[in-house]
Scaffold this active site. Structure first.
Site, PDB file in Angstrom:
ATOM      1  N   LYS A 151       0.878  -1.179   0.000  1.00  0.00           N
ATOM      2  CA  LYS A 151       0.000   0.000   0.000  1.00  0.00           C
ATOM      3  C   LYS A 151       0.914   1.228   0.000  1.00  0.00           C
ATOM      4  CE  LYS A 151      -4.349   1.555   2.063  1.00  0.00           C
ATOM      5  NZ  LYS A 151      -5.127   1.680   0.832  1.00  0.00           N
TER       6      LYS A 151
HETATM    7  N1  PMP Z   1      -7.714  -2.182  -3.040  1.00  0.00           N
HETATM    8  C1  PMP Z   1      -7.108  -0.978  -3.084  1.00  0.00           C
HETATM    9  C2  PMP Z   1      -6.312  -0.623  -4.281  1.00  0.00           C
HETATM   10  C3  PMP Z   1      -7.234  -0.088  -2.003  1.00  0.00           C
HETATM   11  O1  PMP Z   1      -6.623   1.100  -2.028  1.00  0.00           O
HETATM   12  C4  PMP Z   1      -8.005  -0.474  -0.886  1.00  0.00           C
HETATM   13  C5  PMP Z   1      -8.134   0.438   0.294  1.00  0.00           C
HETATM   14  N2  PMP Z   1      -8.831   1.607  -0.006  1.00  0.00           N
HETATM   15  C6  PMP Z   1      -8.659  -1.723  -0.909  1.00  0.00           C
HETATM   16  C7  PMP Z   1      -8.456  -2.553  -1.996  1.00  0.00           C
HETATM   17  C8  PMP Z   1      -9.476  -2.195   0.246  1.00  0.00           C
HETATM   18  O2  PMP Z   1      -8.632  -2.485   1.322  1.00  0.00           O
HETATM   19  P1  PMP Z   1      -9.085  -2.318   2.831  1.00  0.00           P
HETATM   20  O3  PMP Z   1     -10.269  -3.191   3.022  1.00  0.00           O
HETATM   21  O4  PMP Z   1      -7.915  -2.728   3.613  1.00  0.00           O
HETATM   22  O5  PMP Z   1      -9.459  -0.875   3.005  1.00  0.00           O
END
Ligand code: PMP
Length: 286
Positions: A151
């Site tokens: 991330k």
């Molecule tokens: N995929 C991407 C590319 C993201 O940036 C996110 C978070 N916004 C998610 C999936 C979902 O992840 P999470 O459930 O950890 O927020």
């Protein structure tokens, strides 16, 4: 009262929370982040988010100047200091200020930034009616170039796809991977339901392994719904009974069409609605 931002070990008024123009987070997107929800004053799945942050750091060889325990405390203190009951936390770690070159050995002082804010979700009506999606022509980053499992502060890949969605009048866009398989959306993971089975791409399909994704898979299994991680193509979405997205901000939201083609009945399906209910019970005690 001015909002307080955690920056490099202290809580400072938002307007004084600044980083250097030489910070490699700004110059190169060289850093990592997390988006975390606060429900009823409690930071939701904080351990999972902190673990993912440190995995991202390890992957980009960034040394976070706090232990996990110190990071956890810093997040909780920032939320408390801002009186956030239901909100959103943005946790950022940049590589720190350096020279104009790429060499990480010429940077110093990675910056830890914690912002506690209110939350913007999709409109409540969309949770009842479902959302439309389009497939972006921008594919997800090749995992061999920059793994989507990190991330990172480099979100241009997602932004380019999001622009395509915005241009087409949708709030999200589906991204395929380098093999033409379904990966995820620009800021949400994707699931389908087919003959009672929940299906979602596996982490190595070129996706961020969402914390909400994992929480929803657990809820489904506990509810006796079979869950499989497998290769999915657009074809699987077109013939699915149900489709939905998960994310920290989105929670669980139905998708009722892709590229103008109706999915299932064109309404949020029963398993999607059930999982949304279970998720809201988990987070809000509803
Ligand atoms: N995929 C991407 C590319 C993201 O940036 C996110 C978070 N916004 C998610 C999936 C979902 O992840 P999470 O459930 O950890 O927020």
């Amino acid at each position: 009262m001015s909002r307080l931002v955690y920056l490099a070990g202290a809580l400072v008024p938002a307007e004084q929370a600044m980083v250097s123009v030489f910070d490699h987070g700004l110059l190169y997107g060289d850093g990592i982040f997390e988006g975390i929800r606060v429900y009823s004053g409690k930071v939701f799945l904080l351990t999972e988010h902190v673990d993912r942050l440190y995995e991202s750091a390890l992957a980009i060889r960034l040394q976070i100047p706090l232990t996990k325990a110190e990071m956890t405390t810093a997040v909780e203190q920032t939320v408390k200091a801002n009186g956030i009951v239901d909100g959103y936390v943005r946790l950022v770690v940049t590589r720190g200020a350096g020279s104009l070159g790429l060499d990480i050995r010429r940077t110093a002082n990675p910056r830890v930034i914690i912002i506690a804010d209110t939350i913007t979700m999709y409109p409540e009506e969309m949770y009842r009616t479902g959302m439309r999606l389009i497939t972006a022509s921008t594919i997800r980053n090749h995992p061999g170039a920059l793994s989507p499992r990190i991330k990172s502060l480099n979100y241009l890949n997602n932004i380019m796809a999001k622009i395509e969605g915005t241009d087409a009048g949708t709030v999200e866009a589906l991204m395929l991977n380098h093999n033409g398989e379904v990966a995820e959306c620009t800021g949400d993971n994707i699931f389908i339901v087919r003959q009672g089975v929940l299906k979602t791409p596996q982490p190595d399909a070129g996706i961020l392994e969402g914390i909400t994704r994992n929480a929803v898979m657990k809820l489904a299994r506990e509810a006796g719904i079979p869950v499989v991680e497998c290769v999915l193509t657009r074809h699987d979405i077109f013939i699915a009974d149900e489709c939905f997205l998960t994310g920290t901000a989105a929670e669980v939201i139905a998708v009722t069409s892709l590229d103008g083609r109706q999915i299932g009945t064109g309404q949020p399906g029963p398993i999607t609605s059930h999982l949304l209910e279970l998720f809201r019970r988990l987070t809000r005690g509803e």
